[in-house]
Design an enzyme around this catalytic site. Structure first.
Site, PDB file in Angstrom:
ATOM      1  N   TYR A 143     -20.910  12.698  19.076  1.00 47.10           N
ATOM      2  CA  TYR A 143     -20.146  13.932  18.822  1.00 47.10           C
ATOM      3  C   TYR A 143     -18.666  13.671  18.547  1.00 47.10           C
ATOM      4  O   TYR A 143     -17.996  14.421  17.855  1.00 47.10           O
ATOM      5  CB  TYR A 143     -20.322  14.939  19.977  1.00 47.10           C
ATOM      6  CG  TYR A 143     -19.499  14.629  21.203  1.00 47.10           C
ATOM      7  CD1 TYR A 143     -20.008  13.833  22.229  1.00 47.10           C
ATOM      8  CD2 TYR A 143     -18.201  15.118  21.319  1.00 47.10           C
ATOM      9  CE1 TYR A 143     -19.236  13.539  23.342  1.00 47.10           C
ATOM     10  CE2 TYR A 143     -17.431  14.826  22.434  1.00 47.10           C
ATOM     11  CZ  TYR A 143     -17.944  14.037  23.439  1.00 47.10           C
ATOM     12  OH  TYR A 143     -17.179  13.741  24.525  1.00 47.10           O
TER      13      TYR A 143
ATOM     14  N   GLU B 252       0.819  -1.227   0.000  1.00 48.73           N
ATOM     15  CA  GLU B 252       0.000   0.000   0.000  1.00 48.73           C
ATOM     16  C   GLU B 252       0.850   1.272   0.000  1.00 48.73           C
ATOM     17  O   GLU B 252       0.354   2.341   0.329  1.00 48.73           O
ATOM     18  CB  GLU B 252      -0.917   0.013   1.228  1.00 48.73           C
ATOM     19  CG  GLU B 252      -1.894  -1.126   1.313  1.00 48.73           C
ATOM     20  CD  GLU B 252      -2.997  -1.055   0.277  1.00 48.73           C
ATOM     21  OE1 GLU B 252      -2.854  -0.317  -0.725  1.00 48.73           O
ATOM     22  OE2 GLU B 252      -3.998  -1.742   0.463  1.00 48.73           O
TER      23      GLU B 252
ATOM     24  N   TYR C 124      -9.771  21.353  22.256  1.00 53.22           N
ATOM     25  CA  TYR C 124      -9.941  20.154  23.086  1.00 53.22           C
ATOM     26  C   TYR C 124      -8.621  19.404  23.260  1.00 53.22           C
ATOM     27  O   TYR C 124      -7.901  19.167  22.286  1.00 53.22           O
ATOM     28  CB  TYR C 124     -10.977  19.255  22.399  1.00 53.22           C
ATOM     29  CG  TYR C 124     -11.161  17.871  22.964  1.00 53.22           C
ATOM     30  CD1 TYR C 124     -11.940  17.668  24.088  1.00 53.22           C
ATOM     31  CD2 TYR C 124     -10.601  16.767  22.329  1.00 53.22           C
ATOM     32  CE1 TYR C 124     -12.141  16.389  24.579  1.00 53.22           C
ATOM     33  CE2 TYR C 124     -10.803  15.485  22.815  1.00 53.22           C
ATOM     34  CZ  TYR C 124     -11.574  15.310  23.941  1.00 53.22           C
ATOM     35  OH  TYR C 124     -11.779  14.052  24.419  1.00 53.22           O
TER      36      TYR C 124
ATOM     37  N   HIS D  95      -6.792  -2.967   9.113  1.00 54.17           N
ATOM     38  CA  HIS D  95      -8.029  -3.683   8.772  1.00 54.17           C
ATOM     39  C   HIS D  95      -8.738  -4.006  10.082  1.00 54.17           C
ATOM     40  O   HIS D  95      -9.103  -5.152  10.327  1.00 54.17           O
ATOM     41  CB  HIS D  95      -7.725  -4.991   8.037  1.00 54.17           C
ATOM     42  CG  HIS D  95      -6.990  -4.817   6.743  1.00 54.17           C
ATOM     43  ND1 HIS D  95      -6.569  -5.876   5.984  1.00 54.17           N
ATOM     44  CD2 HIS D  95      -6.617  -3.705   6.065  1.00 54.17           C
ATOM     45  CE1 HIS D  95      -5.947  -5.424   4.897  1.00 54.17           C
ATOM     46  NE2 HIS D  95      -5.970  -4.107   4.933  1.00 54.17           N
TER      47      HIS D  95
ATOM     48  N   HIS E 148      -2.500   2.585   8.494  1.00 59.93           N
ATOM     49  CA  HIS E 148      -3.556   1.835   7.802  1.00 59.93           C
ATOM     50  C   HIS E 148      -3.794   0.519   8.537  1.00 59.93           C
ATOM     51  O   HIS E 148      -2.843  -0.172   8.898  1.00 59.93           O
ATOM     52  CB  HIS E 148      -3.131   1.573   6.359  1.00 59.93           C
ATOM     53  CG  HIS E 148      -3.987   0.593   5.651  1.00 59.93           C
ATOM     54  ND1 HIS E 148      -5.352   0.749   5.522  1.00 59.93           N
ATOM     55  CD2 HIS E 148      -3.688  -0.575   5.030  1.00 59.93           C
ATOM     56  CE1 HIS E 148      -5.843  -0.282   4.849  1.00 59.93           C
ATOM     57  NE2 HIS E 148      -4.856  -1.105   4.547  1.00 59.93           N
TER      58      HIS E 148
ATOM     59  N   HIS F   4     -12.366  -2.961   2.763  1.00 61.25           N
ATOM     60  CA  HIS F   4     -10.926  -3.058   2.975  1.00 61.25           C
ATOM     61  C   HIS F   4     -10.510  -2.707   4.411  1.00 61.25           C
ATOM     62  O   HIS F   4     -10.045  -3.591   5.130  1.00 61.25           O
ATOM     63  CB  HIS F   4     -10.234  -2.135   1.954  1.00 61.25           C
ATOM     64  CG  HIS F   4      -8.749  -2.197   1.961  1.00 61.25           C
ATOM     65  ND1 HIS F   4      -7.986  -1.844   0.879  1.00 61.25           N
ATOM     66  CD2 HIS F   4      -7.871  -2.528   2.935  1.00 61.25           C
ATOM     67  CE1 HIS F   4      -6.698  -1.991   1.181  1.00 61.25           C
ATOM     68  NE2 HIS F   4      -6.610  -2.396   2.425  1.00 61.25           N
TER      69      HIS F   4
END
Ligand SMILES: [Zn+2]
Length: 220
Positions: free
Chosen positions: A116, A76, A211, A97, A95, A158
């Site tokens: 939220y 990837e 925040y 899964h 990344h 994916h």
């Protein structure tokens, strides 16, 4: 043997990759991690167990897709490169899964404003990028588009992507997205989740600008 360039960063990437496994974000050799460096980016190698990684296994890649080192880069690598090219403020691409984000991604829908905290990814929804074969330019294009104005997205059929200014932030965001996905999935089992409207999400997004940010410490 001399230590590879960015040895410290390579070790930190391996630590984060292991934290991805430990926290259940990734199973086996799925998932990958990229970090911007001068002249390109470092990325985890293809198909290697995170527990066995040593700094020299992390692959140095350049923008033209060439790579240095003894391992092949993650399949990837293309979306890592294209996201880093498109987003100068991003240093890290993660990344995974992960179970619930991927479950929702298989329904091909965005995570709407059911809570939220969805705003933690930077917008009123967490988008799901359309499906394209892993490793392709099409997937990379879809991911960059789904991430516009956001720091996380789902990838249809994916998984998910989380971005950050550093490893810790990207990992934290990925874990937040996975929790939100788990909650949304559960809410869908029990009924029709009530969504927050755009004006409320705009208020939350505004609050999120400050925040979790503590004022700078002064001397003494
Ligand atoms: Zn993947």
């Amino acid at each position: 043997m001399t230590a590879p360039a960015h040895a410290e960063l390579r070790r930190a990437m391996i630590e984060t990759a292991r934290a991805m496994s430990r926290s259940g974000l990734t199973q086996g050799t799925s998932g990958n991690l990229g970090h911007r460096v001068a002249g390109g980016f470092l990325v985890t190698p293809s198909g290697m167990d995170y527990d066995r990684l040593v700094p020299g296994d992390i692959v140095m890649m350049r923008s033209d897709g060439s790579h240095e080192g003894r391992r092949l880069p993650s399949s990837e690598w293309r979306f890592h490169r294209d996201i880093l090219d498109a987003r100068s403020e991003v240093e890290v691409v993660l990344h995974a899964h992960s179970m619930f984000a991927t479950t929702l991604a298989c329904l091909g829908r965005d995570i709407p404003s059911f809570h939220y905290m969805v705003a933690v990814a930077g917008g009123e929804t967490i988008r799901c990028a359309p499906y394209a074969t892993f490793g392709t330019e099409a997937l990379s294009r879809h991911a960059v588009a789904a991430l516009a104005g956001r720091n996380a997205c789902l990838l249809a059929n994916h998984g998910m992507i989380a971005l950050g200014p550093d490893l810790r932030s990207a990992l934290k965001l990925a874990l937040d997205v996975e929790s939100l996905a788990a909650m949304y999935w559960r809410a869908l089992q029990a009924g029709k989740p009530v969504l927050l409207d755009d004006s409320e999400m705009a208020r939350v997004l505004k609050k999120f600008e400050t925040y979790g940010k503590q004022p700078e410490r002064r001397n003494g």
